[in-house]
Design a protein around this motif. Sequence first.
Motif, PDB file in Angstrom:
ATOM      1  N   ARG A  23       0.822  -1.209   0.000  1.00 55.75           N
ATOM      2  CA  ARG A  23       0.000   0.000   0.000  1.00 55.75           C
ATOM      3  C   ARG A  23       0.852   1.253   0.000  1.00 55.75           C
ATOM      4  NH1 ARG A  23      -5.258  -1.545  -1.266  1.00 55.75           N
ATOM      5  NH2 ARG A  23      -5.616  -3.556  -0.300  1.00 55.75           N
ATOM      6  N   VAL A  26       6.340   2.506   3.910  1.00 57.80           N
ATOM      7  CA  VAL A  26       5.949   2.479   5.309  1.00 57.80           C
ATOM      8  C   VAL A  26       6.767   3.524   6.073  1.00 57.80           C
ATOM      9  CG1 VAL A  26       5.874   1.092   7.412  1.00 57.80           C
ATOM     10  CG2 VAL A  26       5.288   0.062   5.199  1.00 57.80           C
ATOM     11  N   GLN A  97       2.046   4.344   4.103  1.00 57.54           N
ATOM     12  CA  GLN A  97       1.386   3.694   5.225  1.00 57.54           C
ATOM     13  C   GLN A  97       2.058   4.202   6.497  1.00 57.54           C
ATOM     14  OE1 GLN A  97       0.466  -0.702   4.136  1.00 57.54           O
ATOM     15  NE2 GLN A  97       2.451  -0.280   3.221  1.00 57.54           N
ATOM     16  N   VAL A 119      -1.683   9.642   2.633  1.00 58.03           N
ATOM     17  CA  VAL A 119      -1.755   8.510   3.562  1.00 58.03           C
ATOM     18  C   VAL A 119      -2.771   7.493   3.047  1.00 58.03           C
ATOM     19  CG1 VAL A 119      -2.158   7.793   5.944  1.00 58.03           C
ATOM     20  CG2 VAL A 119      -1.188  10.066   5.474  1.00 58.03           C
ATOM     21  N   SER A 120      -2.296   6.297   2.707  1.00 57.31           N
ATOM     22  CA  SER A 120      -3.216   5.263   2.234  1.00 57.31           C
ATOM     23  C   SER A 120      -3.940   4.596   3.401  1.00 57.31           C
ATOM     24  CB  SER A 120      -2.464   4.209   1.411  1.00 57.31           C
ATOM     25  OG  SER A 120      -1.497   3.534   2.199  1.00 57.31           O
ATOM     26  N   ARG A 121      -3.253   4.448   4.537  1.00 58.69           N
ATOM     27  CA  ARG A 121      -3.845   3.876   5.737  1.00 58.69           C
ATOM     28  C   ARG A 121      -2.882   4.109   6.896  1.00 58.69           C
ATOM     29  NH1 ARG A 121      -3.204  -2.755   5.251  1.00 58.69           N
ATOM     30  NH2 ARG A 121      -1.052  -2.787   4.516  1.00 58.69           N
ATOM     31  N   ALA A 122      -3.369   3.863   8.112  1.00 59.61           N
ATOM     32  CA  ALA A 122      -2.534   4.087   9.298  1.00 59.61           C
ATOM     33  C   ALA A 122      -2.804   3.003  10.328  1.00 59.61           C
ATOM     34  CB  ALA A 122      -2.817   5.466   9.892  1.00 59.61           C
ATOM     35  N   THR A 223      -9.585   8.154   6.157  1.00 55.60           N
ATOM     36  CA  THR A 223      -8.473   7.217   6.010  1.00 55.60           C
ATOM     37  C   THR A 223      -8.704   5.970   6.869  1.00 55.60           C
ATOM     38  OG1 THR A 223      -6.953   9.070   5.673  1.00 55.60           O
ATOM     39  CG2 THR A 223      -5.984   6.948   6.289  1.00 55.60           C
ATOM     40  N   TRP A 277      -1.084  -6.723   9.449  1.00 56.87           N
ATOM     41  CA  TRP A 277      -1.607  -5.469   8.889  1.00 56.87           C
ATOM     42  C   TRP A 277      -0.978  -5.181   7.533  1.00 56.87           C
ATOM     43  CZ3 TRP A 277       0.774  -0.494   8.307  1.00 56.87           C
ATOM     44  CH2 TRP A 277      -0.121   0.570   8.066  1.00 56.87           C
ATOM     45  N   LEU A 278       0.332  -5.373   7.428  1.00 55.76           N
ATOM     46  CA  LEU A 278       1.018  -5.114   6.163  1.00 55.76           C
ATOM     47  C   LEU A 278       0.581  -6.074   5.063  1.00 55.76           C
ATOM     48  CD1 LEU A 278       4.671  -4.500   7.443  1.00 55.76           C
ATOM     49  CD2 LEU A 278       3.132  -2.791   6.464  1.00 55.76           C
ATOM     50  N   LEU A 283      -7.560  -2.933   3.337  1.00 57.58           N
ATOM     51  CA  LEU A 283      -6.822  -1.855   3.995  1.00 57.58           C
ATOM     52  C   LEU A 283      -6.747  -2.058   5.498  1.00 57.58           C
ATOM     53  CD1 LEU A 283      -7.933   1.300   2.015  1.00 57.58           C
ATOM     54  CD2 LEU A 283      -5.745   0.138   1.947  1.00 57.58           C
ATOM     55  N   HIS A 284      -7.643  -2.854   6.064  1.00 57.72           N
ATOM     56  CA  HIS A 284      -7.594  -3.182   7.497  1.00 57.72           C
ATOM     57  C   HIS A 284      -7.127  -4.616   7.663  1.00 57.72           C
ATOM     58  CE1 HIS A 284      -9.371   0.427   9.081  1.00 57.72           C
ATOM     59  NE2 HIS A 284     -10.477   0.277   8.404  1.00 57.72           N
TER      60      HIS A 284
END
Length: 295
Positions: A23, A26, A97, A119-122, A223, A277-278, A283-284
């Motif tokens: 994604r 990182v 990420q 930011v694609s996700r956090a 996000t 997560w990775l 995305l979750h």
Amino acid sequence: MSQELRCPETRAGAGPAPAAGPRGPVVLLHGLLESPALWAPLREALGLEAVLAPPLPGHRADAPRLPGAAALLAAPAALARHMANVIEAESGGRPVQLIGHSLGGYLALLIARERPDLVSRALVVGAIHAGDCGKRATLRVRVATGMPLVGPLSAQVLIRHWLADADRFAAWMTASLAPGERLEAVPPAMRRDLAGGDPATIRALAVWARGQSALDSFARLATPVTVVICRRDPVVTVAHQLELARALPAGVAQLTDTGHLPMLTAPRRFARTVRAWLDADTLHAAPAPTEAAPA
């Protein structure tokens, strides 16, 4: 198929951009009185050469410091925009990420709020949404951050005393642990990073953090965010962490049975959480039903 994350080491403003994961690159954001070296156990557990992990103001010799850093703390969003610019330069403008701990988790969310395109996700761990962390500050914190005459000198003496000795450095960190926890490893580079930093800037960042409150604005954050809640956290209350998870429209919560520093007290368990997560197709990552399995 899982994808191994390989990121070349970079420092803010220098070096190549990190290799993209599924994604995007990182980025790791440490918290107050920590440093980019906090993430060394995670890098080792996942077999990473290094990651993009910029220092917060005052927290390493090459980090912004007073008086120049004062502008970053003058407005609630200024620091987030600065960190976003650093990340954007290092990532080549690609969405990233974000993984943030404590104050670093708060900054990850601020960056996502200010720059949703970046930011694609956090994934945030033991994160705050307001400077009170859900409880009344200790007397030491109130003196160091709330008294304009005594505070600066007090903070400098405390920080220098803390960093002067490796055993004292590790012992002081036990205030962030749950009963029965122990530090499996304290990265020596973290103490060296902080010793090269600036106590006055660290104090100014602490004062800035204590004045923060952003839960209402996070309720509009689109996000995807995974909130890792440290169930026995003595620094940020569970109720405070749960408030954050419930406020995020695209948030999911995952509990872990640790104190405030799972990357140092349960590095293998924490690494499994981050790896899941990775590697997640969505995305979750799928949250644990109640809490993470024992290490």
